[in-house]
Design an enzyme around this catalytic site. Structure first.
Site, short mmCIF file in Angstrom:
data_model
loop_
_atom_site.label_atom_id
_atom_site.label_comp_id
_atom_site.label_asym_id
_atom_site.label_seq_id
_atom_site.Cartn_x
_atom_site.Cartn_y
_atom_site.Cartn_z
N GLY A 246 0.82 -1.22 0.00
CA GLY A 246 0.00 0.00 0.00
C GLY A 246 0.85 1.26 0.00
O GLY A 246 0.59 2.20 -0.76
N GLU A 265 -6.26 -0.09 2.03
CA GLU A 265 -6.56 -0.65 3.35
C GLU A 265 -5.43 -1.62 3.65
O GLU A 265 -5.20 -2.55 2.89
CB GLU A 265 -7.91 -1.36 3.27
CG GLU A 265 -8.44 -1.71 4.63
CD GLU A 265 -9.23 -2.98 4.58
OE1 GLU A 265 -10.20 -3.07 3.83
OE2 GLU A 265 -8.83 -3.91 5.30
N CYS A 302 -9.22 -8.51 7.91
CA CYS A 302 -8.61 -7.23 8.29
C CYS A 302 -9.14 -6.77 9.64
O CYS A 302 -8.54 -5.91 10.28
CB CYS A 302 -8.86 -6.18 7.22
SG CYS A 302 -10.33 -6.48 6.28
P1 NAP Z 1 0.33 -7.79 -0.88
O1 NAP Z 1 1.61 -8.49 -0.90
O2 NAP Z 1 0.34 -6.37 -0.46
O3 NAP Z 1 -0.29 -7.89 -2.37
C1 NAP Z 1 -1.53 -7.30 -2.72
C2 NAP Z 1 -1.49 -6.88 -4.18
O4 NAP Z 1 -0.59 -5.78 -4.34
C3 NAP Z 1 -0.97 -7.95 -5.12
O5 NAP Z 1 -1.64 -7.83 -6.34
C4 NAP Z 1 0.48 -7.60 -5.29
O6 NAP Z 1 1.02 -8.05 -6.52
C5 NAP Z 1 0.43 -6.10 -5.25
N1 NAP Z 1 1.66 -5.50 -4.74
C6 NAP Z 1 2.35 -5.87 -3.63
N2 NAP Z 1 3.42 -5.06 -3.46
C7 NAP Z 1 3.38 -4.17 -4.46
C8 NAP Z 1 4.22 -3.09 -4.85
N3 NAP Z 1 5.32 -2.76 -4.16
N4 NAP Z 1 3.88 -2.38 -5.93
C9 NAP Z 1 2.78 -2.71 -6.66
N5 NAP Z 1 1.97 -3.71 -6.35
C10 NAP Z 1 2.26 -4.44 -5.27
O7 NAP Z 1 -0.74 -8.52 0.01
P2 NAP Z 1 -1.16 -10.07 0.08
O8 NAP Z 1 -0.43 -10.85 -0.94
O9 NAP Z 1 -2.60 -10.09 0.01
O10 NAP Z 1 -0.74 -10.50 1.53
C11 NAP Z 1 0.52 -10.22 2.09
C12 NAP Z 1 0.35 -9.62 3.47
O11 NAP Z 1 -0.52 -8.49 3.38
C13 NAP Z 1 -0.34 -10.51 4.50
O12 NAP Z 1 0.56 -11.38 5.11
C14 NAP Z 1 -0.91 -9.49 5.47
O13 NAP Z 1 0.08 -9.09 6.36
C15 NAP Z 1 -1.26 -8.34 4.59
N6 NAP Z 1 -2.71 -8.29 4.27
C16 NAP Z 1 -3.48 -7.49 5.04
C17 NAP Z 1 -4.83 -7.41 4.77
C18 NAP Z 1 -5.71 -6.52 5.58
O14 NAP Z 1 -6.88 -6.42 5.26
N7 NAP Z 1 -5.23 -5.87 6.60
C19 NAP Z 1 -5.40 -8.15 3.75
C20 NAP Z 1 -4.58 -8.96 2.97
C21 NAP Z 1 -3.23 -9.01 3.25
P3 NAP Z 1 1.66 -9.53 -6.74
O15 NAP Z 1 0.67 -10.25 -7.56
O16 NAP Z 1 2.94 -9.29 -7.46
O17 NAP Z 1 1.86 -10.13 -5.39
#
Ligand code: NAP
Length: 524
Positions: A246, A265, A302
């Site tokens: 984010g 979020e 979340c």
């Molecule tokens: P994520 O790693 O943040 O990925 C979510 C989306 O964003 C994916 O499509 C990802 O692409 C993309 N993305 C990630 N880093 C990016 C960057 N630097 N620039 C552009 N796009 C980017 O989240 P996640 O895979 O769902 O889960 C990882 C962690 O996120 C969990 O362990 C948890 O800690 C947290 N999470 C929190 C919530 C909440 O509601 N609080 C919900 C879900 C996850 P890719 O396809 O390349 O991965």
């Protein structure tokens, strides 16, 4: 339907040329077919070009046509049938019943937004008629309405493969606002995404809308996700995921020649305050409810209650003991992705190895490929207050209890909390004064404050706020769940002294849209 493993750009299905995305069944570790060749800059360019071309027509669709479009998407998703939930189960490890419930919520959200569009209140029509004879200066005719911001980039969330993914809350609210949507599908559930994406494609065609109203891209977030947010035609971003993802998108959006809003979020630990009278009267019952909420969806909500705060003493000890028993008996559940599982293990490890944190209980170890073993830990407020790292989200079914010496220390912990989606109070009548003292602090910390309930389970309705100060979200002024989410993708435009024939229909005399309007300060 046979999944093709292609990007959906407008009405086309296109093969990407970049690194492959392969879904993995997190319960078995098995790789699922088909492979999705990731998109690159060329696909981002094409999707944004189409979205920009569609915006002019789509944003001026009639309220009825836009509402019917949203309902058609819901009908098309319903019509996919069991294939959608079966693929969802295979890609996420979530139980079938959860996927069915989520489909209901997804289609319900789309239908809710259809009604919101029809009602037209989001236009927020304001008319201040001309006062040519006003002294000392005449007033000109001024009329205001809201328009969609422009094409919106939506990042599908891993933890809600339907309700916060391709046709989820961000997409529904952006489309309701009159904004074309380009989705960056989550790499963990591309098949589920393709099925839903094709349902939206069919709805676009059935409703005779320009094809660029919707596109779905697959590929690396760091490449196409970044390229999408940097594209000058994109005017806002909806995201649910990690704090690092984010904040990286916020930085990109701010660094553009024209910065744009990012509604991200990210992370929330949803503190639960156990006030003394409630703890004394029904600590065990609260412990039972707490363990149920903690384990929901393997803690991958979340709104998962990751922090419990109370004054130390025998009542808190009894709560911790009962909650510990509940956690010990908790069956392991499969986590959404190998990456989320690894992050969870690391987070639990940080707590387990912390010198000032004590392990109360661990749940049952699972035998699936990526199990979530629940956890409960306890520490003293003094440690929590001196170590910001103890506020880091552990995404999964683990919670930390903070034992405070007295009510003043509870207040100090409340004051030190980061921004949250929710804060819960368990309280009885005798706790009213204590709750009243805390409330002004809690309002500054969270988007939703609950009494005697659990934060998991977010009602999709008009009064809901699913938002909160950073790091819960990047913009605390809005919500991502509920009908108010539409306002994230709208902006006001004022028309001064425009001839009637040039005014948008909603602003013309006679109220042709039949919407509620504020005329000269009075609601009509
Ligand atoms: P994520 O790693 O943040 O990925 C979510 C989306 O964003 C994916 O499509 C990802 O692409 C993309 N993305 C990630 N880093 C990016 C960057 N630097 N620039 C552009 N796009 C980017 O989240 P996640 O895979 O769902 O889960 C990882 C962690 O996120 C969990 O362990 C948890 O800690 C947290 N999470 C929190 C919530 C909440 O509601 N609080 C919900 C879900 C996850 P890719 O396809 O390349 O991965």
């Amino acid at each position: 339907m046979t999944l093709e493993g292609k990007l959906l750009i407008g009405q086309q299905a296109i093969s990407g040329q970049q690194a492959d995305i392969k879904a993995v069944n997190p319960a078995t570790g098995e790789t699922l077919q088909p492979t999705y060749a990731g998109g690159g800059k060329a696909e981002v360019e094409r999707a944004c070009e189409l979205a920009e071309a569609a915006y002019g027509i789509y944003r001026e669709t009639s309220l009825e046509d836009r509402a019917v479009f949203l309902e058609t998407i819901a009908n098309e998703i319903d019509a996919i049938g069991d294939e959608l939930t079966e693929r969802g189960v295979a890609e996420t490890g979530l139980p079938e019943a959860r996927l069915q419930g989520e489909r209901g919520r997804t289609c319900g959200q789309l239908r809710l937004f259809a009604n919101v569009v029809r009602a037209g209140e989001w236009l927020d029509v304001r008319i201040d008629p001309a006062m040519p004879d006003r002294e000392p200066m005449p007033r000109v005719d001024l009329r205001q309405r809201h328009i969609g911001l422009g094409p919106v980039a939506v990042f599908g969330a891993s933890n809600f493969p339907l309700a916060f993914s391709v046709a989820g809350g961000d997409t529904a609210s952006a489309l309701a606002a009159g904004c074309p949507v380009v989705v960056k599908g989550h790499s963990a559930h591309p098949g589920t995404s393709e099925l839903v994406g094709r349902a939206i494609q069919r709805a676009v065609a059935k409703c005779n809308l320009p094809e660029g109203v919707f596109s779905l891209l697959f590929g690396s977030g760091k490449e196409i996700g970044q390229a999408l947010v940097a594209d000058p035609r994109i005017q806002a971003v909806g995201f649910t995921g990690s704090r690092s993802g984010g904040t990286a998108l916020m930085a990109t959006a701010q660094a553009r020649p024209q910065p744009i809003p990012v509604y991200a979020e990210m992370s929330s630990i949803n503190p639960v305050f156990l006030l003394p009278e409630a703890l004394k009267a029904r600590g065990k019952a609260i412990a039972e409810g707490f363990v149920g909420s903690l384990n929901m969806g393997a803690g991958q909500f979340c709104t998962n209650p990751g922090l419990v705060i109370a004054v130390q003493g025998p009542e808190l000890d009894a709560f911790v003991e009962a909650a510990g028993e509940g956690v010990k008996g908790s069956a392991a559940q499969t986590m959404l992705t190998p990456g989320i599982h690894d992050a969870y293990q690391q987070g639990v490890g940080r707590l387990a190895n912390h010198a000032k944190v004590t392990e109360v209980a661990r749940g049952q170890a699972g035998d699936t490929a990526h199990p979530c073993q629940a956890g409960l830990f306890v520490t003293q407020a003094e440690a929590f207050l001196s170590e910001p790292a103890l506020q880091e989200e552990v995404f999964g079914a683990t919670s930390l209890v903070i034992a405070c010496t007295d009510a003043q220390e509870v207040a100090r912990v409340a004051a030190q909390l980061e921004g949250q989606l929710t804060i819960t109070l368990h309280m009885d009548d005798g706790d009213l004064e204590a709750a009243r003292q805390l409330l002004p602090t809690l309002e500054r910390k969270a988007g939703r404050i609950l009494a005697n309930g659990w934060p998991t389970g977010v009602e999709v309705c008009h009064a809901m706020v699913h938002g909160g100060p950073y790091p819960a979200t990047s913009d605390s002024r809005t919500t991502s769940v509920g009908s108010a989410a539409i306002f994230r993708f709208l902006r006001p435009v004022c028309y001064q002294a425009l001839p009637e024939g040039l005014l948008p229909e909603a602003l013309r005399d006679g109220n042709p849209f039949g919407v509620s309007r504020l005329v000269d300060g009075k609601r009509e």
